[in-house]
Design a protein around this motif. Sequence first.
Motif, mmCIF file in Angstrom:
data_model
loop_
_atom_site.group_PDB
_atom_site.id
_atom_site.type_symbol
_atom_site.label_atom_id
_atom_site.label_comp_id
_atom_site.label_asym_id
_atom_site.label_seq_id
_atom_site.Cartn_x
_atom_site.Cartn_y
_atom_site.Cartn_z
ATOM 1 N N ALA A 128 0.839 -1.198 0.000
ATOM 2 C CA ALA A 128 0.000 0.000 0.000
ATOM 3 C C ALA A 128 0.873 1.247 0.000
ATOM 4 C CB ALA A 128 -0.888 0.010 1.230
ATOM 5 N N TYR A 129 0.467 2.220 -0.795
ATOM 6 C CA TYR A 129 1.135 3.518 -0.775
ATOM 7 C C TYR A 129 0.062 4.577 -0.844
ATOM 8 C CZ TYR A 129 3.803 7.635 -1.832
ATOM 9 O OH TYR A 129 4.332 8.897 -1.764
ATOM 10 N N TYR A 130 -0.154 5.237 0.253
ATOM 11 C CA TYR A 130 -1.155 6.291 0.285
ATOM 12 C C TYR A 130 -0.514 7.658 0.391
ATOM 13 C CZ TYR A 130 -0.364 4.896 5.128
ATOM 14 O OH TYR A 130 0.222 4.526 6.300
ATOM 15 N N GLY A 131 0.797 7.717 0.443
ATOM 16 C CA GLY A 131 1.507 8.988 0.457
ATOM 17 C C GLY A 131 1.587 9.618 1.830
ATOM 18 N N CYS A 132 2.510 10.504 1.984
ATOM 19 C CA CYS A 132 2.741 11.129 3.290
ATOM 20 C C CYS A 132 1.722 12.221 3.611
ATOM 21 C CB CYS A 132 4.154 11.684 3.363
ATOM 22 S SG CYS A 132 4.529 12.909 2.088
ATOM 23 N N TYR A 133 1.022 12.735 2.624
ATOM 24 C CA TYR A 133 0.070 13.816 2.881
ATOM 25 C C TYR A 133 -1.068 13.404 3.817
ATOM 26 C CZ TYR A 133 2.038 16.757 -0.844
ATOM 27 O OH TYR A 133 2.841 17.529 -1.616
ATOM 28 N N LEU A 134 -1.345 12.120 3.904
ATOM 29 C CA LEU A 134 -2.431 11.680 4.777
ATOM 30 C C LEU A 134 -2.040 11.697 6.243
ATOM 31 C CD1 LEU A 134 -4.074 8.687 2.899
ATOM 32 C CD2 LEU A 134 -4.654 11.105 2.816
ATOM 33 N N VAL A 135 -0.754 11.620 6.530
ATOM 34 C CA VAL A 135 -0.343 11.457 7.925
ATOM 35 C C VAL A 135 0.560 12.562 8.472
ATOM 36 C CG1 VAL A 135 -0.643 8.954 7.906
ATOM 37 C CG2 VAL A 135 1.562 9.928 7.242
ATOM 38 N N ARG A 136 0.918 13.517 7.665
ATOM 39 C CA ARG A 136 1.736 14.583 8.231
ATOM 40 C C ARG A 136 1.373 15.942 7.678
ATOM 41 N NH1 ARG A 136 7.130 13.383 4.778
ATOM 42 N NH2 ARG A 136 6.815 15.256 3.640
ATOM 43 N N PRO A 137 1.451 16.957 8.473
ATOM 44 C CA PRO A 137 1.810 16.920 9.885
ATOM 45 C C PRO A 137 0.672 16.324 10.723
ATOM 46 C CG PRO A 137 1.292 19.169 9.265
ATOM 47 C CD PRO A 137 1.207 18.327 8.008
ATOM 48 N N PRO A 138 0.999 15.434 11.655
ATOM 49 C CA PRO A 138 -0.038 14.702 12.396
ATOM 50 C C PRO A 138 -0.997 15.587 13.194
ATOM 51 C CG PRO A 138 2.167 14.143 13.217
ATOM 52 C CD PRO A 138 2.355 15.036 12.035
ATOM 53 N N ASP A 139 -0.527 16.728 13.689
ATOM 54 C CA ASP A 139 -1.435 17.602 14.444
ATOM 55 C C ASP A 139 -2.473 18.253 13.541
ATOM 56 O OD1 ASP A 139 0.782 19.109 13.396
ATOM 57 O OD2 ASP A 139 0.179 20.808 14.642
ATOM 58 N N VAL A 140 -2.222 18.290 12.250
ATOM 59 C CA VAL A 140 -3.165 18.853 11.281
ATOM 60 C C VAL A 140 -4.038 17.752 10.679
ATOM 61 C CG1 VAL A 140 -3.388 20.024 9.046
ATOM 62 C CG2 VAL A 140 -1.723 20.842 10.727
ATOM 63 N N THR A 141 -3.414 16.694 10.178
ATOM 64 C CA THR A 141 -4.173 15.650 9.486
ATOM 65 C C THR A 141 -4.982 14.788 10.444
ATOM 66 O OG1 THR A 141 -2.352 14.055 9.530
ATOM 67 C CG2 THR A 141 -2.497 15.523 7.603
ATOM 68 N N GLN A 142 -4.484 14.616 11.651
ATOM 69 C CA GLN A 142 -5.166 13.826 12.686
ATOM 70 C C GLN A 142 -5.472 12.412 12.214
ATOM 71 O OE1 GLN A 142 -8.431 16.480 13.239
ATOM 72 N NE2 GLN A 142 -7.429 17.558 14.905
ATOM 73 N N LEU A 143 -4.673 11.917 11.307
ATOM 74 C CA LEU A 143 -4.863 10.568 10.783
ATOM 75 C C LEU A 143 -3.565 9.810 10.991
ATOM 76 C CD1 LEU A 143 -6.796 8.670 9.169
ATOM 77 C CD2 LEU A 143 -5.616 9.455 7.131
ATOM 78 N N MET A 144 -3.519 9.068 12.066
ATOM 79 C CA MET A 144 -2.323 8.289 12.358
ATOM 80 C C MET A 144 -2.275 7.101 11.399
ATOM 81 S SD MET A 144 -1.430 10.405 14.468
ATOM 82 C CE MET A 144 0.138 9.833 15.027
ATOM 83 N N THR A 145 -1.154 6.458 11.316
ATOM 84 C CA THR A 145 -1.009 5.308 10.436
ATOM 85 C C THR A 145 -2.115 4.309 10.717
ATOM 86 O OG1 THR A 145 1.367 5.650 10.426
ATOM 87 C CG2 THR A 145 0.575 3.514 9.654
ATOM 88 N N LEU A 146 -2.810 3.930 9.688
ATOM 89 C CA LEU A 146 -3.912 2.995 9.821
ATOM 90 C C LEU A 146 -3.382 1.603 10.119
ATOM 91 C CD1 LEU A 146 -5.951 4.121 6.703
ATOM 92 C CD2 LEU A 146 -6.455 4.651 9.064
ATOM 93 N N LYS A 147 -4.024 0.958 11.041
ATOM 94 C CA LYS A 147 -3.648 -0.410 11.370
ATOM 95 C C LYS A 147 -4.571 -1.333 10.592
ATOM 96 C CE LYS A 147 -1.920 0.773 15.880
ATOM 97 N NZ LYS A 147 -2.009 0.620 17.323
ATOM 98 N N ILE A 148 -4.058 -1.860 9.504
ATOM 99 C CA ILE A 148 -4.838 -2.741 8.652
ATOM 100 C C ILE A 148 -4.462 -4.182 8.995
ATOM 101 C CG2 ILE A 148 -5.383 -3.420 6.290
ATOM 102 C CD1 ILE A 148 -6.261 -0.582 6.911
ATOM 103 N N ARG A 149 -5.442 -4.953 9.282
ATOM 104 C CA ARG A 149 -5.194 -6.370 9.540
ATOM 105 C C ARG A 149 -5.658 -7.159 8.320
ATOM 106 N NH1 ARG A 149 -10.091 -6.369 13.826
ATOM 107 N NH2 ARG A 149 -11.625 -6.068 12.235
ATOM 108 N N LYS A 150 -5.369 -8.423 8.325
ATOM 109 C CA LYS A 150 -5.765 -9.247 7.192
ATOM 110 C C LYS A 150 -7.285 -9.294 7.091
ATOM 111 C CE LYS A 150 -1.939 -12.350 6.567
ATOM 112 N NZ LYS A 150 -1.533 -13.748 6.489
ATOM 113 N N LEU A 151 -7.780 -9.054 5.918
ATOM 114 C CA LEU A 151 -9.206 -9.175 5.673
ATOM 115 C C LEU A 151 -9.451 -10.584 5.198
ATOM 116 C CD1 LEU A 151 -9.938 -5.778 3.927
ATOM 117 C CD2 LEU A 151 -10.371 -6.388 6.271
#
Length: 173
Positions: free
Chosen positions: A150-173
Motif C-alpha cells: 500500500a502507498y497512500y503517500g505522506c500527505y495523509l499522515v503529516r503533519p499529524p497535528d493537522v491531518t489527525q490521521l495516524m497510520t492505519l492499522k490494517i489487519r488481514k481481511l
Amino acid sequence: MGKTIKYGYYPGCSLEASAKEYNLSMEEAAKLLGVELEELEDWNCCGASSGHCTNYELSLALPARNLAIAEKAKLNVAVACAACFLRFKQTNHDLKANEGLRKKIEKLIGMNYSGNVEVKHLIDIFVNDVGLDEIKKRIKKPLKGLKLAAYYGCYLVRPPDVTQLMTLKIRKL
C-alpha cells in the motif's frame, strides 16, 4: 449493514480528469459500503498543486470556499485525493486557530465559515466509520495469494497535528 453515512464529496480537479478511474473506484466502493457521497455544489480547485507555493491567503481561500459550501449544506467533507485532503485539513486547522485570519478569508471568499466541518479522507471513512469487519463481510472476490504494498503517500499522515490521521492499522481481511 446499518444506516447510510453521508458526506459532502470533494472530487477535486485530478479526480475529474487524469485520475478518473481512481474517482470511479472510490465512488463505487463508497456506494457498496453504504457511504453516500453528495458532490459539493459549485466546488472549486483547492490549489493543492501550487496555491500554497504562490500565496498563503490564496492557499486558504480556495479550500475555505469549499468548506463554507459544505458547512452551508450541513455536510462534513470526504476527500479522496491526498493533496486535496491536506489542503482542506491545513485550512480548517489554520482558520480554527486564528479568528482574525478566518475573518480575512471569509471576506476574500464572500462567505461565512465557522469551522464546523470535519474533513476526512475516504480511506479513514472506510476503515473507521464503516469498519474493517463490515468491509470483510462485503468481499466478493478475495485477493488471496497477491502480495500487496500500500502507498497512500505522506500527505495523509503529516503533519499529524493537522491531518489527525495516524497510520492505519490494517489487519488481514
